[in-house]
Structures are given as structure tokens and as C-alpha cells.
Design a protein around this motif. Structure first.
Motif, PDB file in Angstrom:
ATOM      1  N   ALA A 165       0.835  -1.208   0.000  1.00  0.00           N
ATOM      2  CA  ALA A 165       0.000   0.000   0.000  1.00  0.00           C
ATOM      3  C   ALA A 165       0.866   1.253   0.000  1.00  0.00           C
ATOM      4  N   GLY A 166       1.940   1.246   0.773  1.00  0.00           N
ATOM      5  CA  GLY A 166       2.831   2.394   0.794  1.00  0.00           C
ATOM      6  C   GLY A 166       3.511   2.631  -0.540  1.00  0.00           C
ATOM      7  N   SER A 167       3.880   1.554  -1.230  1.00  0.00           N
ATOM      8  CA  SER A 167       4.524   1.689  -2.542  1.00  0.00           C
ATOM      9  C   SER A 167       3.562   2.279  -3.557  1.00  0.00           C
ATOM     10  N   ILE A 168       2.315   1.803  -3.542  1.00  0.00           N
ATOM     11  CA  ILE A 168       1.305   2.335  -4.463  1.00  0.00           C
ATOM     12  C   ILE A 168       1.024   3.800  -4.155  1.00  0.00           C
ATOM     13  N   LEU A 169       0.920   4.128  -2.879  1.00  0.00           N
ATOM     14  CA  LEU A 169       0.662   5.506  -2.477  1.00  0.00           C
ATOM     15  C   LEU A 169       1.791   6.430  -2.917  1.00  0.00           C
ATOM     16  N   LEU A 170       3.020   5.988  -2.755  1.00  0.00           N
ATOM     17  CA  LEU A 170       4.170   6.798  -3.165  1.00  0.00           C
ATOM     18  C   LEU A 170       4.170   7.032  -4.670  1.00  0.00           C
ATOM     19  N   ALA A 171       3.950   5.969  -5.431  1.00  0.00           N
ATOM     20  CA  ALA A 171       4.015   6.079  -6.893  1.00  0.00           C
ATOM     21  C   ALA A 171       2.919   6.992  -7.442  1.00  0.00           C
ATOM     22  N   PHE A 172       1.667   6.698  -7.094  1.00  0.00           N
ATOM     23  CA  PHE A 172       0.556   7.477  -7.635  1.00  0.00           C
ATOM     24  C   PHE A 172       0.477   8.863  -7.005  1.00  0.00           C
ATOM     25  N   GLY A 173       0.911   8.986  -5.738  1.00  0.00           N
ATOM     26  CA  GLY A 173       0.882  10.283  -5.090  1.00  0.00           C
ATOM     27  C   GLY A 173       1.833  11.268  -5.731  1.00  0.00           C
TER      28      GLY A 173
END
Length: 276
Positions: free
Chosen positions: A181-189
Motif C-alpha cells: 500500500a505504501g509503494s502504491i501511495l508513493l508512486a501514484f501520489g
């Protein structure tokens, strides 16, 4: 030696009034020999003219592929609908919709992280409680006849309860889910933070310094900083873990502060843009 390259008045480039010129200044310690299109004797003249002809005949305006910051405010690409859908209401609403979803996804990622932290802290509690359990006398063969007759102490009951709780938490695989979840949040954020700034540029030709822009930039930096703490966290560094939690808590507060300012911007989008 500084050399000055005057941008040609190509059809796909935004034009200024005739009494001004758009110039791109290149400064370097080396000398740059630029071909002069007015000199027929220049050996590079033919190649230069062919290159300009190819640029003029390009099916996709190359100006739309250039970074906006190489132009000044009068060279803004977003004027009179030159960028089509990129200047419309549909593209402008992508940023608030995505960021709204990422806000709730941030809360979800925080919940997963807290549950993973609980897996570790529960084990620490169990280890501390085990130190309080009084040893029971055993026979030489290792058996303890009195153990079955003694009632379970409150400490032992608590240990049993926490052990069962930890087993359920481990089944949730919160460690891997929080990391994903943190990786997805970082990328899309980060992607959408940058895209939001570009969209504002496409529509207005400039950015608007203010609380929303500053908070958005801070959130993006905090995402990167929190992610940078993952390696020491994986090695058991408690200081890095505490700092990771603090940065993300601050991130959530900044996210909340952006809701009213973001809503005001959405209202302006509906006021000054048209579908699509």
C-alpha cells in the motif's frame, strides 16, 4: 561565451506580438557555433533548413512536448485551447478525484501499518509477561504433577490471550500489505502531485503560490522521506520506525488542510473551464 538562439516563428509555437521576440539564452564556458540560416555559404545551411522544414511538417506539435519552464509567462502553452482536452474541465477534475481517493488510501495504509506494528508490540508484551511467571517445581523426570492442579494465574491468562491475538494478526499479513500500500501511495501520489501542477499550467499558463500548493509540495516530500526510512526500519531501527509514523501523521494533517482549499479550486475549475 554566451550564445543567443532566437526561436523561429513556427506555426505550432505560440506567437507573441510582432514588437517582441522570444529568445532562449544558452550560457556556457564553451563556444557554440550556431548555423546562420541567412548565410548561403554556411556549410550547415542546407541541413538547418531541412530540419526546420521537418519540424514545421510534424504531425504532433513539438511545443506540447517541451517542459513549460523553458518558456517565460508570455510563452504559456495553455492559451485559446491549443492543448485541447488538457485545458478542459475533464482533465482538471482528474487531480482532485485522484487525490481524494489517495487521502482515504492513506488512512487505509496507516491502518495496515498500525496492525503490523501491533504484531511486534504484542510479542514484546508476551515476552515481558513471561518474566513475571513464577517457575513451578518439577520432578527429576521433568514432569510437574502439581501444575495441572494449580489454577491459571492472571499473568498466564493474559499471555494466552495475547498469544491468540498475535496468531490472528499474523494471519492478516499486515507487513506485506502495508508495504504494498505504501509503494502504491508513493508512486501514484508523486505522479498526481506533479500532474496537478502541470494541469494548472496547461489551463492558466502559471502556478499560484499559496496554502494548497505549499501543502501539496510538503506532502510529496514527506512521502519520499517516509519511504526512505524503510531500509533502517527493516533492520529493526526503532528510531526510524517512530520517525516514519510521525512523518505520515503530519502528512495526514496536511492532507486534511488541503480539503477546503482544494474544494475552492474545484469551484474555480467549474467557473472558468468547459466540458470536456
Amino acid at each position: 561565451m554566451a550564445a543567443t538562439l532566437t526561436l523561429l516563428k513556427l506555426p505550432f509555437l505560440p506567437q507573441k506580438p510582432s514588437n517582441s521576440q522570444s529568445k532562449l539564452r544558452i550560457t556556457s564556458s564553451k563556444q557554440y557555433h550556431l548555423p546562420n540560416p541567412n548565410e548561403e555559404s554556411n556549410p550547415h545551411h542546407k541541413i538547418f533548413i531541412q530540419t526546420i522544414d521537418r519540424l514545421n511538417s510534424a504531425s504532433i506539435p513539438l511545443a506540447t512536448l517541451a517542459f513549460p519552464f523553458i518558456f517565460d509567462s508570455q510563452d504559456a502553452l495553455a492559451v485559446n485551447g491549443e492543448l485541447g482536452l488538457l485545458e478542459g474541465r475533464t482533465a482538471a477534475l482528474i487531480h482532485p478525484l485522484v487525490m481524494g481517493g489517495l487521502f482515504f488510501y492513506t488512512l487505509w495504509a496507516g491502518y495496515l501499518g498500525w496492525q503490523w506494528r501491533r504484531v511486534r508490540t504484542v510479542q514484546d508484551e508476551i515476552n515481558e509477561l513471561k518474566k513475571e511467571v513464577k517457575p513451578i517445581a518439577v520432578t527429576p523426570d521433568g514432569s510437574s504433577p502439581a501444575a495441572d492442579l494449580l489454577p491459571q494465574s492472571p499473568v498466564e491468562s493474559k499471555i494466552k490471550q495475547l498469544t491468540e491475538e498475535r496468531k490472528e494478526l499474523v494471519k492478516g499479513q499486515y507487513r506485506d500489505r502495508h508495504f504494498n500500500a505504501g509503494s502504491i501511495l508513493l508512486a501514484f501520489g508523486v505522479l498526481e502531485s506533479v500532474a496537478g501542477g502541470f494541469n494548472t499550467w496547461f489551463r492558466t499558463g502559471k502556478l499560484f503560490p499559496g496554502p494548497h500548493l505549499y501543502a501539496g509540495a510538503a506532502i510529496t516530500v514527506l512521502w519520499a522521506a517516509a519511504a526512505a526510512l524503510v531500509p533502517p526500519m527493516q533492520k529493526g531501527n526503532d528510531t526510524a520506525r517512530s520517525l516514519h509514523i510521525a512523518l505520515n501523521a503530519l502528512n495526514v494533517l496536511l492532507f486534511v488542510s488541503q480539503i477546503p482549499t482544494g474544494f475552492d479550486i474545484v469551484l474555480k475549475v467549474f467557473e472558468f473551464t468547459k466540458w470536456p
